[in-house]
Design an enzyme around this catalytic site. Structure first.
Site, short mmCIF file in Angstrom:
data_model
loop_
_atom_site.label_atom_id
_atom_site.label_comp_id
_atom_site.label_asym_id
_atom_site.label_seq_id
_atom_site.Cartn_x
_atom_site.Cartn_y
_atom_site.Cartn_z
N TRP A 131 33.34 49.03 8.22
CA TRP A 131 32.41 47.94 8.58
C TRP A 131 32.61 47.65 10.06
O TRP A 131 33.65 47.12 10.47
CB TRP A 131 32.66 46.69 7.75
CG TRP A 131 31.64 45.61 8.04
CD1 TRP A 131 31.54 44.86 9.17
CD2 TRP A 131 30.57 45.21 7.20
NE1 TRP A 131 30.48 44.00 9.09
CE2 TRP A 131 29.86 44.19 7.89
CE3 TRP A 131 30.14 45.60 5.93
CZ2 TRP A 131 28.75 43.55 7.34
CZ3 TRP A 131 29.03 44.97 5.39
CH2 TRP A 131 28.35 43.96 6.08
N GLU A 149 39.16 51.12 11.84
CA GLU A 149 39.94 49.89 11.76
C GLU A 149 41.35 50.23 11.28
O GLU A 149 41.50 51.00 10.33
CB GLU A 149 39.31 48.93 10.76
CG GLU A 149 37.84 48.62 11.00
CD GLU A 149 37.13 48.22 9.73
OE1 GLU A 149 37.21 47.02 9.35
OE2 GLU A 149 36.52 49.10 9.09
N ASP A 180 38.91 49.47 16.20
CA ASP A 180 38.25 48.19 15.99
C ASP A 180 39.29 47.22 15.44
O ASP A 180 39.65 47.26 14.27
CB ASP A 180 37.09 48.39 15.01
CG ASP A 180 36.35 47.10 14.68
OD1 ASP A 180 36.82 46.02 15.07
OD2 ASP A 180 35.30 47.19 14.00
N GLN A 190 39.58 42.13 13.13
CA GLN A 190 40.29 41.27 12.20
C GLN A 190 41.80 41.42 12.28
O GLN A 190 42.53 40.58 11.77
CB GLN A 190 39.82 41.55 10.76
CG GLN A 190 38.35 41.22 10.56
CD GLN A 190 37.97 41.12 9.10
OE1 GLN A 190 38.75 40.68 8.25
NE2 GLN A 190 36.75 41.53 8.78
N LYS A 192 36.48 38.58 16.48
CA LYS A 192 36.86 37.46 15.63
C LYS A 192 38.09 36.66 16.07
O LYS A 192 38.01 35.51 16.44
CB LYS A 192 37.08 37.97 14.21
CG LYS A 192 35.84 38.52 13.52
CD LYS A 192 36.19 39.05 12.16
CE LYS A 192 34.99 39.63 11.42
NZ LYS A 192 34.06 38.59 10.94
N ARG A 216 40.47 39.20 -0.31
CA ARG A 216 41.02 39.23 1.04
C ARG A 216 41.67 37.87 1.32
O ARG A 216 41.03 36.84 1.19
CB ARG A 216 39.93 39.49 2.08
CG ARG A 216 39.28 40.84 1.95
CD ARG A 216 38.37 41.13 3.13
NE ARG A 216 37.15 40.32 3.10
CZ ARG A 216 36.26 40.31 4.09
NH1 ARG A 216 36.47 41.00 5.19
NH2 ARG A 216 35.16 39.58 3.99
#
Length: 430
Positions: free
Chosen positions: A133, A206, A239, A242, A268, A402
């Site tokens: 994502w 990620e 990435d 998060q 974020k 999560r």
């Protein structure tokens, strides 16, 4: 209450989320408060972003001062906060990541990184995980394989999928039953090579796939991925939307593996809940892109307000020792989640790092059959008890939770939330 939801149904474009059945009036610290004044412990940090909690006084002061003095400029102008942030951010990263561009969202940062990779290499193919994502703009969405690909026409040409290493469910196994991630990675790149038109530009991944189900790259994986990229002349783009800025117990998740990417994207956590994002690349890459006319001229590029917020976030993280705190609280979180797995038949797996961890609910440990209905029931039961948890709202992953509370959460708040989670699992699995 009924009028609010009727108006929402009548006026809003629905965008994929199932709205939490509460009207949220305000937020502070690790809590959000609904219209009835009920406090709800926020184990999602907003949208996995608010690492300093809600309404952190330092951020409030920074935003107030910046809005009153210097918040937005013509995109061809520069202010001191932007250059100060570049120096500060580069100083937190390994040598070789030397140049920063300040943007607003994670999708925008990944879009810019993809364009830089294509321009620098002169190629166009982008490899990303099959549960990735990376955002909802066209280039980032084309590199997103977990959802949202049907019905919109062609994705950007040259996007290729690599199997995400899911140690709990992968069919790649050693004779003793453990996950053979190396064979899986080699197999994945063999498929990439077969599909490639000979124009491999970059691999965008990620370090922990959050929306993909809290899938952590095994130790050694990132190093081997680096080797496979280098052998093909590809750039490695990470990435860290998060996982960056302390979330996993290190400043950046890739630090654990001692691998330096060619480009890193942040969003974020860098804004602690406000729209701040950045791309950081090596000087050599930036210079080639500049020579070739790199264009990413947006309305909010290099906004001083965003820079001021990011500087404040970095200040608070350093001043309050929040990286070490995430590691310490993450160990407690991991121990509690592991105890849930060992105690309850419906908790199949625990994974993640620091204050980004998750559990996967199953019908039973033997079958490992996903338990999406149970996930929805536990989510509802937690909310009734005063805890907001996020299940992965993607097909086949409705039983994966999560857990990403603010780095500022207290030990008592963390354990209170986990107590609620356990009580909800017991009640719903009975």
């Amino acid at each position: 209450m009924e009028t609010f939801w009727a108006d929402a149904d009548r006026l809003l474009i629905r965008y994929g989320a199932v709205f939490t059945p509460r009207i949220i009036e305000r937020a502070e610290g690790a809590y959000v408060f609904d219209s009835d004044g009920r406090a709800i412990l926020d184990f999602t940090s907003g949208q996995m972003s608010a690492i300093l909690g809600h309404a952190h006084p330092d951020v409030v002061a920074t935003v107030s001062a910046a809005v009153a003095s210097l918040d937005h400029l013509y995109s061809g102008m520069l202010s001191r906060p932007v250059v100060d942030l570049a120096a500060r951010l580069v100083g937190t990263l390994p040598a070789g990541l030397d140049r920063m561009m300040l943007l607003s969202t994670g999708a925008e940062a990944n879009e810019a990184a993809i364009k830089m990779a294509k321009l620098a290499t002169g190629r166009y193919e982008i490899v990303s995980f099959d549960r990735s994502w990376h955002g909802m703009t066209h280039g980032a969405a084309s590199a997103t394989f977990s959802a949202g690909r049907r019905g919109y026409g062609p994705a950007a040409p040259g996007n290729l999928a690599l199997p995400a290493p899911n140690a709990y469910r992968s069919p790649f196994r050693h004779p003793d039953g453990t996950h053979d991630w190396r064979a899986e990675l080699e197999y994945g790149f063999a498929l990439v090579d077969q599909q490639s038109a000979g124009s491999l530009a970059a691999c965008l991944v990620e370090p922990i796939l959050s929306s993909g189900g809290i899938l952590e790259l095994p130790t050694g994986y990132l190093g081997r991925l680096r080797e496979l990229c280098d052998a093909r002349g590809m750039l490695l783009v990470l990435d860290e939307a998060q996982t960056g800025i302390g979330r996993t117990g290190t400043m950046y998740a890739f630090e654990r593996d001692g691998v330096t990417p060619d480009i890193v994207t942040l969003s974020k956590t860098l804004g602690a809940g406000l729209p701040v994002a950045a791309v950081v690349a090596g000087a050599a890459i930036e210079e080639v892109c500049h020579e070739r006319g790199f264009l990413f001229y947006t309305t909010h590029v290099s906004d001083p307000l965003a820079a001021s917020v990011a500087l404040t976030v970095l200040d608070v993280v350093e001043r309050d020792g929040l990286v070490a705190r995430a590691a310490e609280l993450g160990a407690q979180l991991g121990a509690r989640l592991t105890a849930l797995r060992d105690t309850h038949e419906v908790v199949g797996d625990v994974r993640g790092r620091g204050l980004l961890q998750g559990i996967e609910l199953v019908r039973d440990k033997a079958s490992r059959e996903p338990a999406e209905a149970l996930g929805a029931a536990v989510t509802s039961a937690c909310l009734e008890r005063g805890l907001h948890l996020n299940i992965v709202q993607l097909p086949g992953m409705g039983g994966i939770f999560r857990i990403a509370p603010p780095l500022t959460i207290t030990e008592d708040e963390l354990h209170a939330g986990l107590d609620i989670l356990e009580s909800a699992i017991i009640a719903c699995a009975a």
